[in-house]
Scaffold this motif. Structure first.
Motif, PDB file in Angstrom:
ATOM      1  N   ILE A   5       1.887   6.379   2.542  1.00  6.29           N
ATOM      2  CA  ILE A   5       3.257   5.845   1.845  1.00  6.29           C
ATOM      3  C   ILE A   5       4.121   7.430   2.189  1.00  6.29           C
ATOM      4  O   ILE A   5       3.989   8.551   1.733  1.00  6.29           O
ATOM      5  N   ILE A   7       8.286   8.862   1.977  1.00  5.90           N
ATOM      6  CA  ILE A   7       9.766   8.481   1.832  1.00  5.90           C
ATOM      7  C   ILE A   7      10.585   9.392   2.539  1.00  5.90           C
ATOM      8  O   ILE A   7      10.136  10.579   2.257  1.00  5.90           O
ATOM      9  N   ALA A  63      10.738   4.021   2.141  1.00  5.78           N
ATOM     10  CA  ALA A  63       9.095   4.133   1.972  1.00  5.78           C
ATOM     11  C   ALA A  63       8.778   3.280   3.000  1.00  5.78           C
ATOM     12  O   ALA A  63       8.401   1.829   3.642  1.00  5.78           O
ATOM     13  N   GLN A  65       4.721   2.593   5.632  1.00  6.89           N
ATOM     14  CA  GLN A  65       3.467   3.287   5.740  1.00  6.89           C
ATOM     15  C   GLN A  65       2.695   3.375   7.096  1.00  6.89           C
ATOM     16  O   GLN A  65       3.593   2.709   8.261  1.00  6.89           O
ATOM     17  N   VAL A  96      10.440  -3.052  -3.583  1.00  7.66           N
ATOM     18  CA  VAL A  96       9.107  -2.782  -2.601  1.00  7.66           C
ATOM     19  C   VAL A  96       8.680  -4.008  -2.222  1.00  7.66           C
ATOM     20  O   VAL A  96       8.548  -4.915  -3.603  1.00  7.66           O
ATOM     21  N   PHE A 100       2.384  -4.212  -1.562  1.00 10.56           N
ATOM     22  CA  PHE A 100       2.419  -2.548  -2.100  1.00 10.56           C
ATOM     23  C   PHE A 100       3.270  -2.470  -3.494  1.00 10.56           C
ATOM     24  O   PHE A 100       3.247  -1.248  -3.893  1.00 10.56           O
ATOM     25  N   ASN A 103       0.919   0.266  -5.100  1.00  5.28           N
ATOM     26  CA  ASN A 103       0.662   1.352  -4.956  1.00  5.28           C
ATOM     27  C   ASN A 103       1.306   2.797  -5.095  1.00  5.28           C
ATOM     28  O   ASN A 103       1.358   3.492  -4.418  1.00  5.28           O
ATOM     29  N   VAL A 105       4.086   2.611  -5.011  1.00  2.00           N
ATOM     30  CA  VAL A 105       5.433   3.079  -4.188  1.00  2.00           C
ATOM     31  C   VAL A 105       7.005   3.315  -4.687  1.00  2.00           C
ATOM     32  O   VAL A 105       7.623   3.868  -4.602  1.00  2.00           O
ATOM     33  N   ARG A 108       7.635   6.314  -7.339  1.00  2.00           N
ATOM     34  CA  ARG A 108       7.612   7.611  -6.241  1.00  2.00           C
ATOM     35  C   ARG A 108       8.971   7.131  -5.196  1.00  2.00           C
ATOM     36  O   ARG A 108       9.968   8.272  -5.828  1.00  2.00           O
TER      37      ARG A 108
END
Length: 159
Positions: A5, A7, A63, A65, A96, A100, A103, A105, A108
């Motif tokens: 992932i 960003i 974000a 993948q 998100v 996900f 994870n 995300v 982050r």
């Protein structure tokens, strides 16, 4: 193999991708609370976001993948208030995709928002959560990330 992932700061070229996720976010909120609280039009939202990003009125981080598929985003805008001791940032949208959410995300994306705010000299970062109790998990997430309830409720009037 675990998906990587990344960003990155969004550009106007990312407007459609982010607008699709805005639609997902608003649908999720309305489905959960059972109220048609938002009007959403993908084409209008895409154009609006493109305009906001081009004019540096609104900032977004996306974000992805494996550098391709979008899995979430955070949006920010700058505000000014005497109570906030100057300029500060507001997160109007953070989303998100469900697959996900375990994870980190969201963590982050919030971290990226905090770093961006620091780089702009903001004194604070604010966020309004969707209605509680339906979104208690959302409130708990923000509290884990250092946000504190400051009281009040978000109110609006159409102009």
């Amino acid at each position: 193999m675990t998906a990587k992932i990344t960003i990155e700061k969004a550009t106007a070229d990312d407007s459609h991708e982010i607008a699709v996720m805005v639609g997902e976010l608003l649908s999720e909120i309305m489905d959960t609370i059972g109220v048609q609280a938002f009007n959403f039009n993908l084409e209008e939202t895409t154009k609006r976001l493109e305009d906001f990003l081009n004019r540096d009125q609104y900032f977004a981080f996306i974000a992805r993948q494996d550098g391709r598929n979008s899995v979430g985003f955070v949006a920010l805008y700058e505000s000014y208030a005497l109570y906030a001791e100057g300029s500060f940032g507001t997160i109007p949208e953070l989303y998100v995709r469900p697959a996900f959410r375990s994870n980190h995300v969201g963590l982050r994306l919030v971290s990226q928002a905090k770093s961006f705010g620091t780089s702009r000299g903001w004194k604070r970062l604010e966020v309004t959560t969707p209605p509680i109790p339906q979104f208690d998990k959302t409130l708990a997430f923000y509290e884990r990330e250092g946000f504190a309830i400051t009281g009040g409720r978000k109110l609006k009037v159409a102009l």
